[in-house]
Design an enzyme around this catalytic site. Structure first.
Site, PDB file in Angstrom:
ATOM      1  N   ASP A  14       0.817  -1.220   0.000  1.00  0.00           N
ATOM      2  CA  ASP A  14       0.000   0.000   0.000  1.00  0.00           C
ATOM      3  C   ASP A  14       0.847   1.265   0.000  1.00  0.00           C
ATOM      4  O   ASP A  14       0.657   2.156  -0.828  1.00  0.00           O
ATOM      5  CB  ASP A  14      -0.935   0.037   1.232  1.00  0.00           C
ATOM      6  CG  ASP A  14      -2.017  -1.032   1.163  1.00  0.00           C
ATOM      7  OD1 ASP A  14      -2.478  -1.336   0.037  1.00  0.00           O
ATOM      8  OD2 ASP A  14      -2.411  -1.539   2.222  1.00  0.00           O
ATOM      9  N   ARG A  94       0.190   2.210  16.362  1.00  0.00           N
ATOM     10  CA  ARG A  94      -0.206   3.289  15.430  1.00  0.00           C
ATOM     11  C   ARG A  94      -0.002   4.695  15.961  1.00  0.00           C
ATOM     12  O   ARG A  94       0.524   5.555  15.243  1.00  0.00           O
ATOM     13  CB  ARG A  94      -1.649   3.094  14.953  1.00  0.00           C
ATOM     14  CG  ARG A  94      -1.887   1.810  14.166  1.00  0.00           C
ATOM     15  CD  ARG A  94      -0.853   1.566  13.118  1.00  0.00           C
ATOM     16  NE  ARG A  94      -1.177   0.439  12.254  1.00  0.00           N
ATOM     17  CZ  ARG A  94      -0.326  -0.128  11.420  1.00  0.00           C
ATOM     18  NH1 ARG A  94       0.915   0.319  11.337  1.00  0.00           N
ATOM     19  NH2 ARG A  94      -0.688  -1.144  10.661  1.00  0.00           N
ATOM     20  N   ASP A 124      -6.870   1.325  11.033  1.00  0.00           N
ATOM     21  CA  ASP A 124      -5.648   2.127  11.094  1.00  0.00           C
ATOM     22  C   ASP A 124      -5.855   3.558  10.606  1.00  0.00           C
ATOM     23  O   ASP A 124      -5.204   4.478  11.089  1.00  0.00           O
ATOM     24  CB  ASP A 124      -4.528   1.438  10.306  1.00  0.00           C
ATOM     25  CG  ASP A 124      -4.048   0.171  11.003  1.00  0.00           C
ATOM     26  OD1 ASP A 124      -4.183   0.096  12.232  1.00  0.00           O
ATOM     27  OD2 ASP A 124      -3.553  -0.741  10.314  1.00  0.00           O
ATOM     28  N   SER A 175      -1.659 -10.378   4.218  1.00  0.00           N
ATOM     29  CA  SER A 175      -1.377  -9.017   4.662  1.00  0.00           C
ATOM     30  C   SER A 175      -0.903  -9.121   6.104  1.00  0.00           C
ATOM     31  O   SER A 175      -1.621  -9.604   6.970  1.00  0.00           O
ATOM     32  CB  SER A 175      -2.643  -8.165   4.568  1.00  0.00           C
ATOM     33  OG  SER A 175      -2.450  -6.964   5.281  1.00  0.00           O
TER      34      SER A 175
HETATM   35  N1  ARG Z   1      -7.273  -6.021  13.137  1.00  0.00           N
HETATM   36  C1  ARG Z   1      -6.130  -5.553  13.816  1.00  0.00           C
HETATM   37  C2  ARG Z   1      -6.297  -4.126  14.235  1.00  0.00           C
HETATM   38  O1  ARG Z   1      -7.151  -3.460  13.727  1.00  0.00           O
HETATM   39  C3  ARG Z   1      -4.866  -5.755  13.010  1.00  0.00           C
HETATM   40  C4  ARG Z   1      -4.787  -4.972  11.763  1.00  0.00           C
HETATM   41  C5  ARG Z   1      -3.567  -5.321  11.023  1.00  0.00           C
HETATM   42  N2  ARG Z   1      -3.296  -4.309  10.059  1.00  0.00           N
HETATM   43  C6  ARG Z   1      -2.823  -4.556   8.881  1.00  0.00           C
HETATM   44  N3  ARG Z   1      -2.613  -3.549   8.108  1.00  0.00           N
HETATM   45  N4  ARG Z   1      -2.580  -5.765   8.456  1.00  0.00           N
HETATM   46  O2  ARG Z   1      -5.621  -3.647  15.088  1.00  0.00           O
END
Ligand code: ARG
Length: 400
Positions: A14, A94, A124, A175
Site C-alpha cells: 500500500d 499506530r 488504522d 497481509s
Molecule cells: N485487526 C487488527 C487491528 O485493527 C490488526 C490490523 C492489522 N493491520 C494490517 N494492516 N494488516 O488492530
C-alpha cells in the site's frame, strides 16, 4: 522548493504504491518517507529503505522500539490489554508511528501534507489520522488508497506497470503487520472464517506438534504492574519482550484465531501471534487476582475493557483514557511479586504466584487451623439471603 508530503511508510504494498501516486496524481514534487521501527523484521526495514531509495524519496527510519516497549506495551500489561481476545498489538503501535512521523515533519523546512496507505475498511485510518490531526491540526492528510478505492490486485497492477519494486505476487497474498507486541496475518484464504489457518502463516510460534517436548517453567517478577525480570534476571522492557517472544514462541504460545469487530462494524477473521503479550498478560492477571479485592477486580475488568476500546479506536490522547489510567495505575502500586508459568505445547499456564501484597492468609483459608473461630459465623449465616427468603414467602402466599 516544491510541495512536500510526509508519507507514513511501512514499505509494504500500500505505502509503496503511494509514492508514485503522490507524485503523479497529487502533484507532490518532494516525497518524504518515514518508517518507524516498532520491532518489525529487520529485512522489512532494509527493504523499505531500499525501495525508498529506488523511488528517490527522502527517507527516514526511526528506531522507536525501546519507547514502544516502555510507554505502550507496559501500560498495556497494566490494563490487561484485551479487545475481544486481541492483545491490541497493531493498535498500540499506530499512535507512536504517527507521532514519529510528526517529529520528522516538524524537522523539515516545509510540509504541505501527510499521507498514509490505509484503506477505507480498516481501523488504522482512524488511529493514524487522529494522532496526526491532534498533533499538527493544520496539515491536511491524504489517503490515496482510500480515496481511489483501489483493490489489492489493482495496486499490484499499478506497481508492475511503473516498475515499482514490490514483493507481493498473486500467490503471496497474506497481509501482515508486525511489531514487538504481536504479528497479525490477514487476507487470502483466511478471509473464509471456516478455513483453518495454514501452518505457513506463522513465523513466531511453533505448532504444538513442533514445539519443545519438555515443559519449561519460568519465573516472572513484576514491580507495580510491570514485568522487570525473568528467572531473576533483570531486564528492560524491550529486551524482556524480545526474549519472551522467542522463548514462548518456541513453546507455541500466543496463537490467536478470532472473529474481530472492526470500528466501522465490519466483522473480520483475524490471526495473531503474540507470544510475549499472551505470556505477560496471563501472568499479570494472575498477580492481580492475588493482590486485589473482589470489588477491585470487577471494577478493573470494566476499566480495562473501556481502556482497550479506546486504544482499539486509536484514541491514545483521550481524557477518558487518562482518567482510567489514574485508577489502573493506583491499583498497580500493589501489583508486585512473582508468577511462575509453565510453557508447554502452546499453553502458558500459571502454576504459582507470590506477593508481599497478597490479600491471602494461609491460616485463615486453611481447613486445619483454629485462628478463625467458626462458631462466630452462625449469626452471619442466618442473615444471609434475607430479602430472598422474604420474597419466597410472598410468592408462596400470593402464588406469583
Ligand atoms: N485487526 C487488527 C487491528 O485493527 C490488526 C490490523 C492489522 N493491520 C494490517 N494492516 N494488516 O488492530
Amino acid at each position: 522548493m516544491g510541495k512536500t508530503v510526509v508519507l507514513v511508510y511501512s514499505g509494504g504494498l500500500d505505502t509503496t504504491v503511494c509514492i508514485p501516486l503522490l507524485r503523479e496524481e497529487y502533484g507532490f514534487e518532494h516525497v518524504v518517507t518515514v518508517t518507524v521501527d516498532v520491532g518489525q523484521p529487520r529485512e522489512d526495514l532494509a527493504d523499505a529503505a531500499e525501495r525508498a531509495k529506488i523511488l528517490g524519496t527522502e527517507h527516514y527510519t526511526v528506531d522507536a522500539r525501546a519507547e514502544f516497549a516502555r510507554d505502550y506495551c507496559m501500560p498495556a500489561v497494566k490494563a490487561n490489554a484485551d479487545y475481544e481476545g486481541y492483545p491490541l498489538s497493531t493498535a498500540l503501535a499506530r499512535p507512536l508511528i504517527a507521532r514519529k512521523a510528526v517529529e520528522v515533519a516538524r524537522s523539515l523546512p516545509r510540509v504541505d501534507a501527510f499521507a498514509h496507505g490505509c484503506t477505507g475498511k480498516g481501523n488504522d485510518q482512524f488511529r493514524i489520522e487522529f494522532m496526526l490531526r491532534t498533533l499538527m491540526p493544520d496539515v491536511p492528510i491524504i489517503a490515496p488508497m482510500r480515496e481511489r478505492n483501489m483493490t489489492r490486485s489493482e495496486e499490484i497492477e499499478y506497481a508492475r506497470a511503473r516498475g515499482v519494486p514490490i514483493h507481493q505476487s498473486s500467490e503471496k497474498i497474506w497481509s501482515i503487520d508486525e511489531n514487538l507486541w504481536g504479528r497479525s496475518i490477514e487476507g487470502g484464504r483466511l478471509e473464509d472464517p471456516s478455513h483453518a489457518p495454514p501452518e505457513e502463516i506463522f513465523k513466531w510460534t511453533r505448532s504444538p506438534q513442533e514445539a519443545h517436548f519438555a515443559p519449561q517453567v519460568i519465573e516472572l517478577t513484576f514491580e507495580e504492574g510491570v514485568p522487570v525480570a525473568i528467572d531473576g534476571q533483570p531486564m528492560a522492557p524491550l529486551a524482556l519482550i524480545e526474549y519472551l517472544n522467542q522463548l514462548a514462541g518456541d513453546h507455541g504460545v500466543g496463537r490467536i484465531d478470532m472473529m474481530e469487530d472492526r470500528m466501522i462494524g465490519l466483522k473480520v477473521r483475524e490471526n495473531y501471534e503474540c507470544p510475549a503479550a499472551v505470556t505477560l498478560l496471563t501472568a499479570h492477571r494472575a498477580l492481580e487476582a492475588l493482590v486485589c479485592t473482589r470489588d477491585e477486580l470487577r471494577f478493573k475488568a470494566e476499566a480495562d475493557r473501556a481502556w482497550a476500546e479506546l486504544v482499539y479506536a486509536g484514541l491514545w490522547l483521550d481524557p477518558f483514557k487518562e482518567s482510567l489510567e489514574a485508577f489502573i495505575n493506583k491499583v498497580q502500586e500493589r501489583v508486585s511479586g512473582k508468577v511462575w508459568l509453565r510453557l508447554f505445547k502452546g499453553s502458558a499456564s500459571v502454576i504459582g504466584r507470590e506477593s508481599r501484597w497478597a490479600l491471602y492468609d494461609a491460616a485463615l483459608a486453611s481447613f486445619d487451623d483454629k485462628t478463625f473461630d467458626q462458631s462466630e459465623m452462625s449469626g452471619a449465616v442466618k442473615a444471609h439471603g434475607l430479602p430472598a427468603r422474604l420474597y419466597y414467602q410472598l410468592k408462596q402466599r400470593y402464588g406469583a
